[in-house]
Enzyme design. Structure first.
Site, short mmCIF file in Angstrom:
data_model
loop_
_atom_site.label_atom_id
_atom_site.label_comp_id
_atom_site.label_asym_id
_atom_site.label_seq_id
_atom_site.Cartn_x
_atom_site.Cartn_y
_atom_site.Cartn_z
N HIS A 136 0.82 -1.22 0.00
CA HIS A 136 0.00 0.00 0.00
C HIS A 136 0.85 1.26 0.00
O HIS A 136 1.81 1.39 0.73
CB HIS A 136 -1.05 0.00 1.11
CG HIS A 136 -0.51 0.01 2.51
ND1 HIS A 136 -0.13 1.17 3.16
CD2 HIS A 136 -0.30 -0.99 3.39
CE1 HIS A 136 0.28 0.86 4.38
NE2 HIS A 136 0.20 -0.44 4.54
N HIS A 152 3.87 2.81 12.49
CA HIS A 152 2.97 3.96 12.71
C HIS A 152 3.59 5.05 13.57
O HIS A 152 2.86 5.83 14.18
CB HIS A 152 1.65 3.52 13.34
CG HIS A 152 0.86 2.56 12.51
ND1 HIS A 152 -0.37 2.07 12.90
CD2 HIS A 152 1.10 2.01 11.29
CE1 HIS A 152 -0.83 1.25 11.96
NE2 HIS A 152 0.05 1.19 10.97
N GLU A 174 -4.82 1.89 2.72
CA GLU A 174 -4.90 0.70 3.56
C GLU A 174 -5.03 1.08 5.03
O GLU A 174 -5.78 0.47 5.79
CB GLU A 174 -3.65 -0.19 3.38
CG GLU A 174 -3.73 -1.57 4.07
CD GLU A 174 -3.25 -1.60 5.50
OE1 GLU A 174 -3.54 -2.56 6.21
OE2 GLU A 174 -2.58 -0.63 5.96
N GLU A 175 -4.28 2.11 5.42
CA GLU A 175 -4.18 2.45 6.84
C GLU A 175 -5.47 3.01 7.42
O GLU A 175 -5.72 2.87 8.61
CB GLU A 175 -3.07 3.49 7.06
CG GLU A 175 -1.67 3.01 6.75
CD GLU A 175 -1.19 1.92 7.70
OE1 GLU A 175 -1.95 1.48 8.57
OE2 GLU A 175 -0.03 1.48 7.55
N ASP A 188 6.33 0.63 6.56
CA ASP A 188 4.86 0.44 6.43
C ASP A 188 4.27 1.54 5.57
O ASP A 188 3.90 2.57 6.07
CB ASP A 188 4.23 0.43 7.82
CG ASP A 188 2.76 0.09 7.79
OD1 ASP A 188 2.27 -0.37 6.75
OD2 ASP A 188 2.09 0.29 8.82
N ASP A 197 3.26 -6.42 3.32
CA ASP A 197 2.87 -5.32 4.21
C ASP A 197 3.25 -5.66 5.65
O ASP A 197 2.47 -5.48 6.57
CB ASP A 197 1.37 -5.03 4.08
CG ASP A 197 0.94 -3.84 4.93
OD1 ASP A 197 1.80 -3.02 5.29
OD2 ASP A 197 -0.27 -3.74 5.24
#
Lengths: 456, 456
Positions: free
Chosen positions: B278, B422, B324-325, B290, B352
């Site tokens: 993503h 994140h 995606e997130e 990520d 991912d």
């Protein structure tokens, strides 16, 4: 008892020991990941003590720290083994540069271990770039005399195992000065041992071989970025003059120590199993991966056994060797004393490949013992340990030889190792707590299995 | 031809295809480690473009960059797929603190994705610490009303797979605000999702579930160090008042894109195999792990096939999904359009889980196909790929379902992932070039094998 019953009993007993072993490994891994000391030990060793170059104050502080920590574990014995080690000091930070037209280009450089210094004012000479010791030979003396030889063969990137790439390049560092001196070079510089293009020069051992002392020449490593740049600039200007200044010095020998902690065997105290790493590091950083990790993981094996109240059948020793990096005296001394004392070593495990995620073990042993280990693979599967192969195990245990001994080396993931190896960035923050702990648990598990089932 | 000759031919042909496959995997890995674009692509994506939060300028730059790069590869098609995505902005950097006696203690905090803001002057309330959604429920409304609920269940350190620990904690982040709002809480804070004790707050998706909009409460994550400290201080002072100020805002929906590059199948153009990651990230960093890693690895699969002049039998697409997130809209849109166009997907692979050393694959498929994959294990052994298991594969390909499709997820080493996930430190320097390249090669190898041998 009939045949049927015997079979059933045997089968039950195998199942029982299987599930016992599975449970023991589970306990070892869980304890290591939740309540072990190896990470705070490494923090102390790296951040409170720092670099532990053989013969330095740091090394002696390391000896004292490790001994004191082992003494808190309730072991049967903790002691030192005297060993004389060579002392070499880097002196002032090295400098190097060349002029690109009129622009001064500074080069990250560090002397190799054992190198002599340049004169106080440094040394300036033309540079001849080669990619192997062989290429140097074929050049002939006329092209080499009076020059700085620049070894620039890079790591082979296509290898999966980073150590294979190291093995394919390190002769330039180890023997480069000796070979170049024989052909009249005034100094050597070598591309740092690593895949990554960056600005860290990586030091390491070198040997002048059988050169007479008055033929020694200064030898140093430059960063990979600098090697790329210098190579490019040499293509533009073959007459480029390179300046380098090293202030390092060999200061003879001093007394140091191996540190040993022991749990005496409950059934076979005379059979000795050792687990170890090396306490000395290079001087540029605290050596958290090389080999602070191996030291604290080896200590952790004993701690885990004590905390789990596991009473080994055989004598289990953690041996923290001195001077692996710069002479290997600790390993030799351990072996010498072991012979003198007629000790019977059945197993030796070394961790000296970084504190990264453990992937398996290398072994030096006979086929029967290797088969035995292979049969244990399924026990390690839940912990993602999958590499079991015959190969080099560890420099400190290299000298321990007997027909029967099984030797093993912990194999962590190798991809990042040479980003840090012997360089100023081999520091505590480069070690992941869980990866370190998983390594310690993997080592303790193998020690447990060999303790339980012996060697053949 | 006699039976013997047929057997011999068959045997030769199996050997031949085995050695062909071995050679192809060798070529893929060698090329990826020596001459691939994924690392410089990631450098651009991370350092030139930066964070790519859905609906942001960064995300649109990411779309344009990836499309432009795919267009340089000589593919058969490169195109965008329109998708509406929710846009949420963090606003001013969040602040939080409490007083420990008279000392102000600042707390590293970040709003969770989709959270509403506090009032402009922030919010102050007492804190009630819980360790699960269930514990909150059992407390009863009286103890919760008017308070900030603090979810502080840590990652289970004893798990070997870090994602298992994430799965065991993330309900606190995802549903914590919804549950606490229903009990009259004024806000929630959650311990960041990770093993490591550090000062980075980790953001992530949360959902207010079926709460009416006027019942929404602000929700944020605090660093693990801060969570430990707050918990300790709450034991000393139950009446401790916590201040937090969030300025985030939901701004409706905006147009964005999935990016797709395709090599059309030479034998079965109608059979589609996709490889993806993503393109969106969180806003706190450039999301190199990520999922910048997954994006450039997926692109690399196509690049490797083109460079190796491999002409796939089936159509192979790299799909770089948007959002995606924070909603998963890109994955859903891809599936919706695929249904509309009556496309036949036989295989989907997602990366991912970070750009770390690849260890294997998870699969969602029937038993026959899993057996097929298991038979290929030996081909991956030289590359240290050893984990093949049935399990969750990827959120972007989650919606692609058919009786026959095989889905796979790349499984890298998981130990370091949640040190960055994140958080503001998920940056380019945390990715090792070789580990990223090994992942791309591992993905390309599996794509090659399924392209050659199809699915059952």
């Amino acid at each position: 008892m009939n045949k049927f019953a015997i079979s059933a009993l045997l089968f039950t007993s195998i199942l029982y020991s299987q599930s016992n072993d599975q449970q023991m490994l589970k306990n070892i891994y869980s304890l290591s990941l939740t309540n072990s000391k190896c990470y705070p030990w490494l923090d102390d060793l790296s951040n409170k003590i720092g670099s532990r170059m053989s013969g330095s104050v740091g090394a002696e502080k390391g000896v004292a720290y490790v001994k004191a920590q082992l003494e808190t574990l309730g072991l049967d014995k903790v002691y030192l083994q005297e060993v004389m080690v060579p002392k070499w000091v880097r002196g002032e930070k090295e400098t190097a540069y060349f002029f690109d037209n009129k622009t001064k280009v500074s080069i990250p450089i560090c002397a190799l271990g054992g190198s002599i210094a340049t004169s106080k004012n440094g040394l300036t000479a033309e540079v001849i770039e080669v990619h192997s010791l062989k290429e140097l030979e074929t050049l002939g003396i006329d092209k080499v005399k009076g020059k700085i030889v620049f070894y620039n063969r890079p790591f082979e990137a296509a290898n999966i195992d980073a150590f294979k790439s190291y093995g394919g390049c390190v002769d330039q560092r180890y023997s480069g000065a000796e070979k170049a001196a024989k052909m009249g070079a005034v100094a050597t510089i070598v591309r740092s041992m690593g895949f990554r293009l960056d600005d860290f020069p990586h030091t390491g051992a070198q040997s002048y071989g059988d050169l007479p002392r008055d033929k020694y020449i200064p030898t140093a490593a430059i960063s990979t970025n600098a090697a790329e740049l210098l190579s490019k600039k040499l293509k533009e200007n073959k007459g480029l003059k390179f300046f380098m200044k090293l202030s390092c010095e060999n200061l003879g020998e001093v007394l140091s120590y191996n540190v040993i902690g022991e749990i005496t065997g409950s059934e076979h105290p005379e059979k000795i199993m050792i687990v170890g790493g090396h306490l000395d590091s290079w001087d540029l950083a605290d050596g958290s991966h090389d080999d602070g990790a191996g030291v604290v993981q080896s200590m952790e094996v004993l701690e885990l056994f004590k905390k789990l109240n596991y009473k080994p059948k055989n004598t289990i020793r953690a041996v923290l060797f001195m001077n692996e990096e710069f002479g290997g005296r600790g390993g030799r001394k351990y072996e010498e004393l072991s012979k003198q004392n007629k000790e019977n070593h059945i197993f030796a495990l070394e961790s000296d490949a970084g504190g990264f995620s453990p992937r398996g073990f290398s072994f030096e042993c006979n086929a029967t013992n290797f088969q035995k280990v292979t049969n244990w693979k399924y026990l390690f599967e839940p912990y993602l340990i999958h590499q079991f192969f015959i190969g080099h195990t560890g420099s400190d245990i290299e000298h321990l030889t007997s027909a029967k001994i099984v030797k093993a080396g912990l194999i962590p993931d190798s991809q990042r190792y040479f980003d840090y190896h012997h360089a100023a960035n081999d520091t505590f923050d480069a070690v992941n707590k869980r990866e370190l702990e998983l390594g310690a648990a993997t080592m303790a598990s193998l020690m447990y299995l060999f303790d339980q089932y012996g060697i053949d």
